[in-house]
Design a protein around this motif. Sequence first.
Motif, PDB file in Angstrom:
ATOM      1  N   ASP A 299       0.826  -1.207   0.000  1.00 30.64           N
ATOM      2  CA  ASP A 299       0.000   0.000   0.000  1.00 30.64           C
ATOM      3  C   ASP A 299       0.861   1.258   0.000  1.00 30.64           C
ATOM      4  OD1 ASP A 299      -2.323  -1.475  -0.068  1.00 30.64           O
ATOM      5  OD2 ASP A 299      -2.656  -1.387   2.110  1.00 30.64           O
TER       6      ASP A 299
ATOM      7  N   THR B 245       3.822   5.415  -5.689  1.00 27.27           N
ATOM      8  CA  THR B 245       3.830   5.332  -7.156  1.00 27.27           C
ATOM      9  C   THR B 245       2.718   6.187  -7.755  1.00 27.27           C
ATOM     10  OG1 THR B 245       4.748   3.106  -7.035  1.00 27.27           O
ATOM     11  CG2 THR B 245       3.729   3.748  -9.112  1.00 27.27           C
TER      12      THR B 245
ATOM     13  N   LYS C 107       2.277   1.546  -3.474  1.00 26.77           N
ATOM     14  CA  LYS C 107       1.227   1.966  -4.412  1.00 26.77           C
ATOM     15  C   LYS C 107       0.917   3.446  -4.249  1.00 26.77           C
ATOM     16  CE  LYS C 107      -3.067   0.703  -3.706  1.00 26.77           C
ATOM     17  NZ  LYS C 107      -4.345  -0.015  -3.635  1.00 26.77           N
TER      18      LYS C 107
END
Length: 138
Positions: A87, A93, A90
């Motif tokens: 998480d 990113t 992510k």
Amino acid sequence: MTTITDTSPLAHRPGWFTRAENWLDAKGRGAWIAAMVLGFVFFWPVGLALLFYMIWSKRMFSSCNRKSTSMRQGMNAMRPSGNSAFDAYKTDTLRRLEEEQHQFEAFLERLRDAKDKAEFDQFMNDRADKADNSAVQA
């Protein structure tokens, strides 16, 4: 004076056209194409009307449920997976990609501005050249 209000179950029910349109949208573009072909087979003006409607409503060239699909994908991207390391990766990113998108959009804006300025400068130079040529000839 009394007003009559319709409290029947059919009062808020959409018309047959809206129901048919929603049903075909739920089935996808293939259902629209099948309805159009059947319209041409049984009575060609119906098929032609469906073809024009599909083009006019942009159902012919795009997915019927594109908005709901993209919204669903966006919601799935924000849902936590349960793995904190993933998480965090992510989130980082997605933040980096959004930043790159903003930088790219800013670059495109600067590029458009430079192109507009170059075109305007070229126009002004051509106009000045025409004015000089007409002054020389006179």
